[in-house]
Write a protein that holds these residues in place. Structure first.
Motif, mmCIF file in Angstrom:
data_model
loop_
_atom_site.group_PDB
_atom_site.id
_atom_site.type_symbol
_atom_site.label_atom_id
_atom_site.label_comp_id
_atom_site.label_asym_id
_atom_site.label_seq_id
_atom_site.Cartn_x
_atom_site.Cartn_y
_atom_site.Cartn_z
ATOM 1 N N ASN A 52 0.689 -1.393 -0.031
ATOM 2 C CA ASN A 52 -0.035 0.184 0.001
ATOM 3 C C ASN A 52 0.668 1.189 -0.064
ATOM 4 O O ASN A 52 0.483 2.523 -0.035
ATOM 5 C CB ASN A 52 -0.956 0.034 1.191
ATOM 6 N N HIS A 53 2.186 1.011 0.119
ATOM 7 C CA HIS A 53 2.832 2.430 0.386
ATOM 8 C C HIS A 53 3.800 2.594 -1.253
ATOM 9 O O HIS A 53 4.326 1.499 -2.026
ATOM 10 C CB HIS A 53 3.988 2.092 1.414
ATOM 11 N N PHE A 54 3.813 3.598 -1.828
ATOM 12 C CA PHE A 54 4.123 3.964 -2.972
ATOM 13 C C PHE A 54 5.246 5.353 -2.800
ATOM 14 O O PHE A 54 4.519 6.400 -2.324
ATOM 15 C CB PHE A 54 3.198 4.361 -3.894
ATOM 16 N N ASP A 55 6.200 5.000 -3.321
ATOM 17 C CA ASP A 55 7.412 6.242 -3.031
ATOM 18 C C ASP A 55 7.761 6.892 -4.514
ATOM 19 O O ASP A 55 8.140 5.926 -5.500
ATOM 20 C CB ASP A 55 8.426 5.702 -2.362
ATOM 21 N N THR A 56 7.759 8.089 -4.521
ATOM 22 C CA THR A 56 8.303 8.643 -5.540
ATOM 23 C C THR A 56 9.284 10.051 -5.225
ATOM 24 O O THR A 56 9.485 10.437 -4.119
ATOM 25 C CB THR A 56 6.864 9.226 -6.404
ATOM 26 N N ALA A 57 9.722 10.988 -6.130
ATOM 27 C CA ALA A 57 10.470 12.202 -5.660
ATOM 28 C C ALA A 57 10.298 13.220 -7.005
ATOM 29 O O ALA A 57 10.060 12.672 -8.225
ATOM 30 C CB ALA A 57 11.760 11.794 -5.427
ATOM 31 N N ASN A 58 10.332 14.331 -6.721
ATOM 32 C CA ASN A 58 10.424 15.361 -7.862
ATOM 33 C C ASN A 58 11.527 15.275 -8.708
ATOM 34 O O ASN A 58 11.670 15.691 -9.892
ATOM 35 C CB ASN A 58 10.237 16.865 -7.385
ATOM 36 N N MET A 80 -4.224 3.876 -0.919
ATOM 37 C CA MET A 80 -2.672 4.108 -1.050
ATOM 38 C C MET A 80 -2.021 4.788 -0.070
ATOM 39 O O MET A 80 -2.660 5.952 0.586
ATOM 40 C CB MET A 80 -1.998 4.922 -2.369
ATOM 41 N N ILE A 81 -0.624 4.708 0.531
ATOM 42 C CA ILE A 81 0.021 5.660 1.281
ATOM 43 C C ILE A 81 1.164 6.254 0.416
ATOM 44 O O ILE A 81 1.921 5.357 -0.170
ATOM 45 C CB ILE A 81 0.416 5.039 2.630
ATOM 46 N N ILE A 82 1.039 7.407 -0.004
ATOM 47 C CA ILE A 82 1.882 8.119 -1.038
ATOM 48 C C ILE A 82 3.124 8.720 -0.188
ATOM 49 O O ILE A 82 2.957 9.902 0.557
ATOM 50 C CB ILE A 82 1.430 8.638 -1.963
ATOM 51 N N SER A 83 4.362 8.680 -0.590
ATOM 52 C CA SER A 83 5.562 9.492 -0.006
ATOM 53 C C SER A 83 6.357 9.748 -1.391
ATOM 54 O O SER A 83 6.318 9.523 -2.356
ATOM 55 C CB SER A 83 6.545 8.635 0.519
ATOM 56 N N GLY A 115 -2.002 14.534 -9.100
ATOM 57 C CA GLY A 115 -3.304 14.606 -9.080
ATOM 58 C C GLY A 115 -4.318 14.305 -7.998
ATOM 59 O O GLY A 115 -5.216 13.761 -7.825
ATOM 60 N N THR A 116 -3.661 14.683 -6.745
ATOM 61 C CA THR A 116 -4.089 14.492 -5.405
ATOM 62 C C THR A 116 -4.236 15.839 -4.592
ATOM 63 O O THR A 116 -3.312 16.683 -4.958
ATOM 64 C CB THR A 116 -3.320 13.555 -4.647
ATOM 65 N N ASP A 117 -4.757 15.816 -3.435
ATOM 66 C CA ASP A 117 -4.771 16.967 -2.837
ATOM 67 C C ASP A 117 -3.553 17.067 -1.542
ATOM 68 O O ASP A 117 -3.510 18.224 -1.149
ATOM 69 C CB ASP A 117 -6.376 17.197 -2.141
ATOM 70 N N TYR A 118 -3.265 15.852 -1.540
ATOM 71 C CA TYR A 118 -2.360 15.554 -0.197
ATOM 72 C C TYR A 118 -1.519 14.458 -0.448
ATOM 73 O O TYR A 118 -1.426 13.630 -1.422
ATOM 74 C CB TYR A 118 -3.035 15.622 1.166
ATOM 75 N N ILE A 119 -0.342 14.439 0.052
ATOM 76 C CA ILE A 119 0.690 13.447 0.187
ATOM 77 C C ILE A 119 0.746 12.946 1.653
ATOM 78 O O ILE A 119 0.772 13.721 2.750
ATOM 79 C CB ILE A 119 1.911 13.376 -0.568
ATOM 80 N N ASP A 120 0.984 11.660 1.911
ATOM 81 C CA ASP A 120 0.954 11.151 3.165
ATOM 82 C C ASP A 120 2.446 11.390 4.096
ATOM 83 O O ASP A 120 2.330 11.337 5.294
ATOM 84 C CB ASP A 120 0.797 9.692 3.363
#
Length: 359
Positions: A52-58, A80-83, A115-120
């Motif tokens: 459930n954890h998905f990790d990205t970066a700018n 999802m839990i997005i970082s 495309g989301t209002d917040y990240i976790d």
């Protein structure tokens, strides 16, 4: 797939996370591009396997990875839990230096790409010794108050920087980081000296990035074989630093032997070893193909034997640095639980060397 509360937070995070460093239509460092359909599949498959954890970066392909991942989220955001991360310079301008420069606009651009209002969870991607800790803590707290992020963390901090940041936040009634993302493999175990136990002692989750050594521990790179040009290491990837080439190749040989015994792959052995290491809360997987993703996630069911673990640990044992060797010799009983497991290994190494010296 097991889940755990991430540091001192309510985030219930899977042991494995899916990293999106390879999500790029432009390709990353000369490595082949990933189309949207493949990215969609990887997200769906990870969710189906309990991740459930998905990790990205700018910085991943200068934001392109976040665009691809954002489209792959579709209607699954609530699962999802997005970082993500901020901090590295993305454009060649003096005004873009520093880990906090243009954070407000950066987070808005990030949310738009996803495309989301917040990240976790929002990581400060690297320690910036030119910026006061107070500014970093304040900026992250402001983003939490604005509802743009739920929690924040840090990445690739030294032990003292980690402690300084967390302590300043707590002493000033601010919200401290709840996690750190760090580099840690059987070839590079220096995080055991201070960073891993520090995270645990401070109530921060320890998330491991690049568990396969930026592609070096895939089994494709051996003493007699160099990596193929379509891979990260085959295209001049600047990381990672190998301190002892002989030890590295001996480790690869050992990992291949263990993999053959279990009829699995080298990456699966590495991931199984990391999964059960002390103080490790999460491992961020990355994959370029569907087959690699299947292979990496399947490692969760692999159980190494005590002999397997002993061989890997013994070969890659860290030479304790001061004051750790002194504390291990003279005040082992005063070590915290988070660090004692490493001290036990130091003692074994030192006793072995002492026997050799006096024999």
């Amino acid at each position: 797939m097991d889940n755990t509360l991430f540091g001192n937070s309510s985030l219930n995070v899977s042991k494995y996370a899916l990293g999106t460093v390879m999500f790029s239509t432009n390709g990353l460092e000369g490595v082949g591009a990933m189309d949207q359909a493949t990215a969609n599949y990887m997200v769906d498959y990870a969710l189906d396997q309990g991740i459930n954890h998905f990790d990205t970066a700018n910085m991943y392909a200068k934001g392109d990875a976040e665009v691809i991942f954002g489209k792959a989220i579709r209607d699954k955001r609530h699962d999802m839990i997005i970082s993500s991360k901020t901090g590295f310079q993305l454009i060649d301008k003096p005004t873009d230096t520093g880990d906090l420069i243009n954070v407000d606009s950066s987070i808005d651009a990030l949310l738009k790409r996803l495309g989301t209002d917040y990240i976790d969870l929002y990581y400060v991607h690297c320690w910036d010794g030119q910026v006061p800790v107070s500014e970093t803590v304040q900026e992250m707290n402001d983003l939490i108050k604005k509802g743009k992020i739920r929690h924040w963390g840090v990445s690739d901090y030294s032990g003292w920087a980690l402690a300084k940041t967390h302590t300043w936040a707590v002493e000033n009634s601010m919200i401290p980081p709840i996690a750190q993302q760090i580099y840690y493999t059987p070839e590079s175990r220096e995080a055991e000296f201070e960073i891993l136990p520090a995270g645990k002692e401070l109530g921060m989750a320890n998330s491991i990035r690049s568990p396969l050594g930026e592609g070096l521990l895939t089994g494709k790179f051996t003493r007699d074989k160099r990596v193929e040009p379509v891979t990260r290491q085959g295209n001049g990837w600047p990381e990672t630093y190998i301190k002892n080439p002989d030890l590295f190749y001996n480790l690869v040989d050992l990992l291949q032997d263990v993999a053959s015994k279990h009829k699995v792959t080298v990456p699966q052995v590495v991931l199984a070893w990391l999964r059960d290491r002390p103080n490790v809360d999460s491992i961020v997987l990355s994959a370029r193909t569907k087959e690699q993703l299947h292979e990496n996630i399947a490692s969760y069911s692999l159980k190494l034997t005590k002999e397997d673990i002993f061989q890997i640990n013994d070969l890659t044992a860290l030479e304790p640095i001061y004051p750790l060797w002194h504390r291990a010799m003279n005040s082992l009983d005063r070590a915290s639980n988070a660090e004692k497991v490493y001290f036990d290994e130091y003692i074994k190494l030192m006793e072995s060397k002492n026997r050799s010296t006096h024999s």
